[in-house]
Design an enzyme around this catalytic site. Structure first.
Site, PDB file in Angstrom:
ATOM      1  N   TRP A 104       2.495  -1.479  -4.591  1.00  0.00           N
ATOM      2  CA  TRP A 104       1.998  -2.104  -5.641  1.00  0.00           C
ATOM      3  C   TRP A 104       2.996  -2.858  -6.242  1.00  0.00           C
ATOM      4  O   TRP A 104       2.802  -3.848  -6.802  1.00  0.00           O
ATOM      5  CB  TRP A 104       1.039  -1.179  -6.472  1.00  0.00           C
ATOM      6  CG  TRP A 104      -0.076  -0.523  -5.554  1.00  0.00           C
ATOM      7  CD1 TRP A 104      -0.338   0.748  -5.028  1.00  0.00           C
ATOM      8  CD2 TRP A 104      -0.997  -1.480  -4.851  1.00  0.00           C
ATOM      9  NE1 TRP A 104      -1.263   0.778  -4.037  1.00  0.00           N
ATOM     10  CE2 TRP A 104      -1.812  -0.674  -4.179  1.00  0.00           C
ATOM     11  CE3 TRP A 104      -1.575  -2.996  -4.827  1.00  0.00           C
ATOM     12  CZ2 TRP A 104      -3.118  -0.878  -3.281  1.00  0.00           C
ATOM     13  CZ3 TRP A 104      -2.557  -3.320  -3.935  1.00  0.00           C
ATOM     14  CH2 TRP A 104      -3.304  -2.156  -3.409  1.00  0.00           C
ATOM     15  N   ASP A 173       1.701  -0.490 -14.825  1.00  0.00           N
ATOM     16  CA  ASP A 173       0.508  -0.426 -14.013  1.00  0.00           C
ATOM     17  C   ASP A 173       0.148   1.271 -13.964  1.00  0.00           C
ATOM     18  O   ASP A 173       0.728   1.793 -13.207  1.00  0.00           O
ATOM     19  CB  ASP A 173       0.803  -0.996 -12.518  1.00  0.00           C
ATOM     20  CG  ASP A 173      -0.412  -0.903 -11.705  1.00  0.00           C
ATOM     21  OD1 ASP A 173      -1.487  -0.087 -12.035  1.00  0.00           O
ATOM     22  OD2 ASP A 173      -0.234  -1.204 -10.612  1.00  0.00           O
ATOM     23  N   LYS A 197     -10.052   4.476 -10.308  1.00  0.00           N
ATOM     24  CA  LYS A 197      -9.503   5.564  -9.609  1.00  0.00           C
ATOM     25  C   LYS A 197      -9.725   6.571 -10.866  1.00  0.00           C
ATOM     26  O   LYS A 197     -10.400   7.765 -10.676  1.00  0.00           O
ATOM     27  CB  LYS A 197      -8.067   5.610  -9.399  1.00  0.00           C
ATOM     28  CG  LYS A 197      -7.892   4.445  -8.401  1.00  0.00           C
ATOM     29  CD  LYS A 197      -6.589   4.068  -8.392  1.00  0.00           C
ATOM     30  CE  LYS A 197      -6.239   2.652  -7.412  1.00  0.00           C
ATOM     31  NZ  LYS A 197      -6.503   3.013  -6.062  1.00  0.00           N
TER      32      LYS A 197
END
Lengths: 361, 361
Positions: A104, A173, A197
């Site tokens: 990511w 993030d 999540k």
């Protein structure tokens, strides 16, 4: 399994608290006496106003954010933030620092570079297959920001604490560990997290931006790509993803009122991680893939002696009502994602299964 | 009102078919034996694959799209498409034609211009407060595309048929009338629609793009802003808004299997429009705001003799279980949005209420 529900170790979309799902189901045809489903009420109605404002207030209380932080609900996931953060926050002639801790982070770097933004990759753990979090990083004085990925779902690593950047604001993030533990918000200029999540369903991104960062937003950006658009319109410049925001609101309420806040949540998460890593460390059959001091409390990645055994493990677990244990398709192996909504009881069932599986082989 | 449900005339988010809501509620804790809520299953699972692929197939069948059309599910609503369409489809040195029929067209024009794109506003109905759809338009030969807003929710106008653009592809915002009637897809290079009026909840945007349009997409755009990203990954470059896509799938199934397709849907919509406009035309108490040949079959806008009476009308309607009848905050007056999921029975209740209200005053 309660009501034939699976023990859900999905990496995201992931398990949601059962009481939240039950509340959604129970009021789905008639939201709080409105005579409408929450999916049918206007986003300009008093019903939805209460939803979004309550969700915002809960985020502020849970994370102990001062009034100089704006809480926004956007769309497009973290991937859209990979694009918006550099577009809004790196001014002409400036550069930004990025720490590369996995898939990511790599994508975030790419999305800044494709816009012609200057990126300094000041540290990377690629040399050891992203199995650790870099330490002793030299950050660039005067950088626009330092970009971090707080938890790496695929490689199973997590920043145990955030680095001293010498006052440069962190852009982070936090998709896969937001609300899993308390942290000091003062370090951060921008925090973003896809909800699917730890805080809700797919389809909404929590964005937290510090007031002073808004001064950097260029005037000539399309409205939907400017943070200031969402700040000035309370996330309702256009129709927000109402159902996803509503579900987040209920999860945040559960976090505050049932769990009792992030200190308690962290204790529970540490206990879950501890009993799971304990099996891995005390059984030669399993091997953790992340370095011990970089281990994630959210995504526990491990290998078995062979790929065949891993396949067998995942399949037999599923037969026993334990789902989502396959590692990410890019790395293989096994992974148990144990986000906030995955209870200790569920982790204990997995631990027993792992012990028994190893014993039999 | 069935189960204390309101007669819902909201402009969007709007009414959804009751059987769809009931199906969502009934399987919300355990989606098709998965042991998980649809909000908890992985977007990489067989369950969600079936959802998104079935939704795509239904869109293709309902709109009779050939294989050279790609069906995508994006985020950000029509407002994000105001930005993406010119960014992806107007090449260096090219210009695009826009027809300005109201608030949303005006925003679409602004979002193209802010990117430095050259826009020709080839027609506008602003001279008469956007109360009509322009006719006899001269389009620009060689324009990148012609942008239209097929239905104008705020002013209550709709294109009765689409204009001959001399082969220039139409880019069309169909947010508020997609799936309300059949049309010839061959005219269109790009169609987009926020779901929250005719096909689902807020939080997902249906995008239909013709294969040849993809050749224009610049290489150096951020991934999330390129149509080609979503085409190559079946709308799953990153996590899609799963619940919203799932709800759309169920609405599309209802359209195909319960309503029987768009020809039938159009008949029903024309009947709903006819009985409502009939009261307005045959009662001096009410006055339609759109020119007759430009009237929308989706949003019926009308005025009463005074603003006081309008307030009274909206309030008394609500007391009688008829909600969402207030006109858009930018124009005032009254508006009944009668999208696909609003049945003739509900429109009939409104018609009776309107007659009675006028009689009493």
């Amino acid at each position: 399994m309660k009501e034939n529900r699976m023990h859900n170790f999905n990496a995201g979309p992931a398990a949601l608290p059962l009481p939240v799902l039950e509340e959604i189901r129970d009021e789905f045809l008639n939201y709080k006496g409105s005579g409408m489903s929450i999916t049918e009420v206007s986003h300009r109605s008093k019903w939805f106003d209460e939803v979004i404002n309550d969700a915002k207030s809960r985020v502020k209380r849970l994370l102990k954010l001062g009034d100089h932080y704006h809480v926004l609900f956007l769309q497009g996931g973290a991937s859209m933030q990979f694009c918006m953060a550099p577009m809004n926050l790196i001014s002409e002639g400036q550069s930004a620092d990025y720490v590369n801790t996995g898939t990511w982070s790599t994508k975030a770097i790419k999305e800044a570079q494709i816009q012609g933004k200057k990126v300094n990759v000041v540290a990377s753990s690629e040399d050891k297959n992203f199995s650790y979090i870099p330490r002793d990083i030299s950050f660039t004085m005067g950088a626009a920001y330092v970009h971090l990925t707080s938890n790496n779902t695929i490689k199973g690593t997590q920043w145990a604490s955030f680095p001293d950047t010498g006052g440069v604001p962190i852009v982070c993030d936090m998709s896969s560990d937001i609300m899993s533990r308390p942290f000091d918000p003062a370090l951060f200029g921008l925090i973003y997290a896809g909800a699917q999540k730890n805080i809700g369903p797919a389809g909404v991104t929590l964005v937290i931006i510090r007031e002073d960062m808004l001064n950097r937003v260029p005037e000539n950006l399309p409205a939907m790509l400017k943070y200031s658009t969402f700040v000035s319109k309370n996330s309702m410049f256009n129709t927000p993803p109402c159902f996803a925001v509503y579900t987040c609101q209920l999860v945040l309420k559960w976090l505050e009122e049932t769990i009792g806040g992030l200190e308690n949540m962290e204790k529970i998460n540490r206990e879950k991680g501890a009993i799971l890593y304990d099996v891995i460390d005390n059984n030669d059959f399993y091997r953790g893939t992340a370095e011990k001091d970089s281990r994630s409390m959210m995504n526990v990645t491990f290998r078995l002696p062979s790929e065949e055994l891993e396949k067998e493990f995942v399949a037999e677990a599923l037969e026993n009502g334990l789902g989502g244990l396959k590692g990410h398709r890019s790395v293989g192996g096994c992974r148990a994602s144990i986000y906030n909504a995955t209870g200790i009881d569920t982790v204990s069932v997995l631990v027993e299964f792992m012990k028994e599986f190893a014993r039999k082989k």
